[in-house]
Design an enzyme around this catalytic site. Structure first.
Site, PDB file in Angstrom:
ATOM      1  N   PHE A 168      33.914  29.329  39.600  1.00  0.00           N
ATOM      2  CA  PHE A 168      33.104  29.289  38.372  1.00  0.00           C
ATOM      3  C   PHE A 168      33.801  28.581  37.221  1.00  0.00           C
ATOM      4  O   PHE A 168      33.155  28.096  36.305  1.00  0.00           O
ATOM      5  CB  PHE A 168      32.715  30.719  37.946  1.00  0.00           C
ATOM      6  CG  PHE A 168      33.798  31.438  37.178  1.00  0.00           C
ATOM      7  CD1 PHE A 168      33.969  31.232  35.810  1.00  0.00           C
ATOM      8  CD2 PHE A 168      34.678  32.312  37.808  1.00  0.00           C
ATOM      9  CE1 PHE A 168      34.971  31.879  35.099  1.00  0.00           C
ATOM     10  CE2 PHE A 168      35.683  32.959  37.114  1.00  0.00           C
ATOM     11  CZ  PHE A 168      35.834  32.733  35.747  1.00  0.00           C
ATOM     12  N   GLU A 195      28.017  30.652  42.155  1.00  0.00           N
ATOM     13  CA  GLU A 195      26.698  31.188  41.800  1.00  0.00           C
ATOM     14  C   GLU A 195      26.643  31.635  40.344  1.00  0.00           C
ATOM     15  O   GLU A 195      25.578  31.928  39.817  1.00  0.00           O
ATOM     16  CB  GLU A 195      26.323  32.342  42.734  1.00  0.00           C
ATOM     17  CG  GLU A 195      27.224  33.571  42.651  1.00  0.00           C
ATOM     18  CD  GLU A 195      28.487  33.486  43.513  1.00  0.00           C
ATOM     19  OE1 GLU A 195      29.045  32.385  43.659  1.00  0.00           O
ATOM     20  OE2 GLU A 195      28.910  34.546  44.015  1.00  0.00           O
ATOM     21  N   SER A 245      39.723  32.217  44.291  1.00  0.00           N
ATOM     22  CA  SER A 245      40.787  33.218  44.209  1.00  0.00           C
ATOM     23  C   SER A 245      41.570  33.264  45.529  1.00  0.00           C
ATOM     24  O   SER A 245      41.063  32.858  46.580  1.00  0.00           O
ATOM     25  CB  SER A 245      40.168  34.583  43.918  1.00  0.00           C
ATOM     26  OG  SER A 245      39.262  34.904  44.955  1.00  0.00           O
ATOM     27  N   CYS A 300      43.005  27.995  36.218  1.00  0.00           N
ATOM     28  CA  CYS A 300      44.031  28.255  37.242  1.00  0.00           C
ATOM     29  C   CYS A 300      45.388  27.766  36.771  1.00  0.00           C
ATOM     30  O   CYS A 300      46.411  28.130  37.348  1.00  0.00           O
ATOM     31  CB  CYS A 300      43.657  27.572  38.537  1.00  0.00           C
ATOM     32  SG  CYS A 300      43.596  25.790  38.372  1.00  0.00           S
ATOM     33  N   GLU A 400      46.788  38.336  38.831  1.00  0.00           N
ATOM     34  CA  GLU A 400      46.126  37.256  38.102  1.00  0.00           C
ATOM     35  C   GLU A 400      44.987  37.890  37.311  1.00  0.00           C
ATOM     36  O   GLU A 400      44.032  38.412  37.895  1.00  0.00           O
ATOM     37  CB  GLU A 400      45.556  36.206  39.058  1.00  0.00           C
ATOM     38  CG  GLU A 400      44.855  35.093  38.305  1.00  0.00           C
ATOM     39  CD  GLU A 400      44.194  34.048  39.202  1.00  0.00           C
ATOM     40  OE1 GLU A 400      43.654  34.421  40.256  1.00  0.00           O
ATOM     41  OE2 GLU A 400      44.224  32.868  38.825  1.00  0.00           O
TER      42      GLU A 400
END
Ligand code: NAD
Length: 515
Positions: A168, A195, A245, A300, A400
């Protein structure tokens, strides 16, 4: 309004639903609804309102898209390099001309501020521009007379149908890390965007067709885990580029390998910024704020652990806190510095980490939980948060978080800083701030991380280099875009050829050697 202004509300309230737009798939050059009957909600994170209802593909929908890509592959693999690059040049012009529209769609579904969304589009465009030069990147090698009258040369050919599955947090840039290079190399693509923010991918696919890409070369299937697994299991999908992820990346790598596919699966991150005692502390503080809170920490390559080598911690924390007081959190369309988190569920998760940090004894120097946003109170808000005295056993350090939460870990030496970074299971990005060239050179050599910045906080490589982390941040051998991207989307072939001349040598059953 500053990050220091607070309200007591625990978070977003139930938000009224506006007429939600139906968001389907894009297959064989057309928007279609799909047949699964399942749908997911798409929100405007700055208002909390549901703005879209996205179709979630089942295996049958995926099969239709893969079939379309398979049909298109038969002719697209034979399209000349000139034809392929003409499409890419035209696509580059369209995206460039419409970059503001694309940024608006990103902001409306993801929440990042418009300037940041525009930056994402720009970084994606750079890969399109790299792919415009595919003729050069695909050049083979030729050796004349490897044996008498025999020549050898290498080719790189497309794989066929490839799948791209994106997260996303970069709804435009991550698809553009892969799609332009895949199609430039002669493959056809099924793209499965997140999505949570599917709108931009559909626009990109439509604009590719407008730029001259034949129908079926790029298809978009919206969906969740079910669509991903259908792509992984489909026998006609030859390769998978995944970004998301780490647990899902691990799953994708394992399942795609089991079904015999080539796979690159880029995972999560925990990026450290190491500040040595001789660093320019103002530069380091600027970097920590920009890389910690840009895109609300949903990058990220965001910095989430700041490793202060003593005695600089007190001075550094004070400088960072001073800068945070000037940050404006709010609706990305209002010129704010930082937007909301992507969904209410993600907000709750990140707030949970802040609560766990406080409970574990980390010192909340700036607590973003009750920030007053410049935006709708129903948005998914969390202000920038700074923890001092974080220790490596706390969940704010180990996990994370993917939100605007920066933790300062104090260490006594350079060696302790490098040991901390290297002990972390992730290895996506890191940075060192120092004025000592020798220390920087030692750091770049010793650190076990795929992308390293020296006085640069978010060292995202340009398109003509390759992007990728180490350890739990990447499963597979090849990184994204640049030369690795071209290698990933092609396979090599070596031809050894002899054109008979009057002196050809007759029968010889010995193993061929050079003569
Ligand atoms: P995610 O793993 O939840 O989702 C990524 C993709 O996988 C989406 O398309 C999603 O629909 C699909 N998916 C989700 N759960 C699945 C499952 N159980 N099985 C199969 N598919 C599944 O990631 P996200 O929340 O969308 O994105 C954030 C994550 O992505 C962060 O961890 C971030 O670090 C990572 N990321 C990494 C990079 C990188 O270059 N390494 C770049 C961007 C984002």
């Amino acid at each position: 309004m500053t990050g220091a202004t607070r309200r007591a509300s625990p978070g977003p309230q139930a938000a009224p639903t506006v007429d939600a737009a139906r968001i389907g798939h894009f297959v064989d050059g057309e928007r279609i609804d799909g047949t699964s009957g399942r749908h997911g909600d798409v929100f405007d994170p700055a208002t909390g309102r549901r703005t879209g209802l996205v179709a979630l593909a089942g295996a049958a929908d995926v099969a239709v898209a893969v079939e379309a890509a398979g049909r298109a592959a038969r002719s697209w693999r034979d399209a000349s390099l000139a034809r392929r690059t003409a499409v890419l040049f035209a696509f580059r012009e369209l995206v460039h001309a419409r970059r503001d529209r694309l940024a608006e769609v990103i902001t409306a579904e993801h929440g990042k501020v418009l300037a940041d969304a525009a930056g994402e589009v720009q970084r994606g465009l750079e890969v399109v521009e790299y792919a415009c030069g595919i003729a050069s990147a695909l050049r083979g090698r030729f050796s004349e007379n490897v044996s008498t009258g025999v020549d050898s040369y290498s080719l790189r050919q497309p794989l066929g149908v490839v799948a791209v599955i994106s997260p996303f947090n970069f709804p435009v840039m991550v698809p553009l890390w892969f799609v332009p290079i895949a199609v430039a190399c002669g493959n056809t693509v099924v793209l499965k965007p997140s999505e949570k923010d599917p709108g931009a991918a559909l626009l990109l696919a439509e604009w590719f067709v407008e730029a001259g890409l034949p129908a079926g070369v790029l298809n978009v299937v919206n969906g969740d885990a079910e669509a991903v697994d259908a792509l992984l299991d489909h026998p006609d999908v030859r390769a998978v580029s995944f970004v998301g992820s780490t647990p899902v990346a691990r799953h994708v790598h394992r399942r795609a390998t089991l079904t015999g596919k080539r796979v690159q699966a880029l995972g999560g991150a925990k990026n450290h910024l190491v500040v040595l005692p001789d660093a320019d502390l103002d530069l380091a503080a600027d970097a920590a704020v920009n890389a910690g809170f840009g895109s609300a920490g949903e990058r990220c390559m965001a910095i989430s652990a700041l490793v202060a080598v003593e005695p600089v911690a007190d001075a550094l924390v004070a400088r960072i806190a001073a800068r945070m007081a000037g940050l404006r959190t709010g609706d990305g369309r209002r010129g704010c510095d930082m937007g909301p988190l992507v969904t209410a569920a993600h907000l709750a998760r990140v707030r949970g980490y802040v609560e766990a940090g406080v409970a574990a004894g980390a010192v909340p120097v700036v607590d973003g939980r009750d920030v007053v946003p410049d935006g709708d109170p129903n948005g998914f808000w969390l202000g920038p948060t700074l923890f001092d005295r974080v220790t490596p056993d706390m969940s704010v350090y180990t996990d994370e978080i993917f939100g605007p939460v920066l933790g300062v870990v104090r260490v006594d030496s350079y060696d302790a800083a490098v040991a901390l970074v290297n002990a972390n299971p992730y290895g996506n990005g890191t940075a060192v701030f120092t004025n000592d060239g020798g220390a920087a050179r030692r750091f770049q050599h010793e650190v076990e991380v795929g992308m390293v910045g020296i006085n640069v906080p978010i060292p995202v490589p340009m398109a003509y280099y390759s992007f990728g982390g180490w350890k739990a941040s990447l499963f597979g051998d090849l990184h994204a875009h640049g030369e690795d991207g071209v290698r990933f989307f092609t396979r090599g072939k070596v031809v050894t050829s002899r054109w008979p001349d009057p002196r050809h040598g007759g029968v010889n059953l010995g193993f061929p050697t050079q003569t």
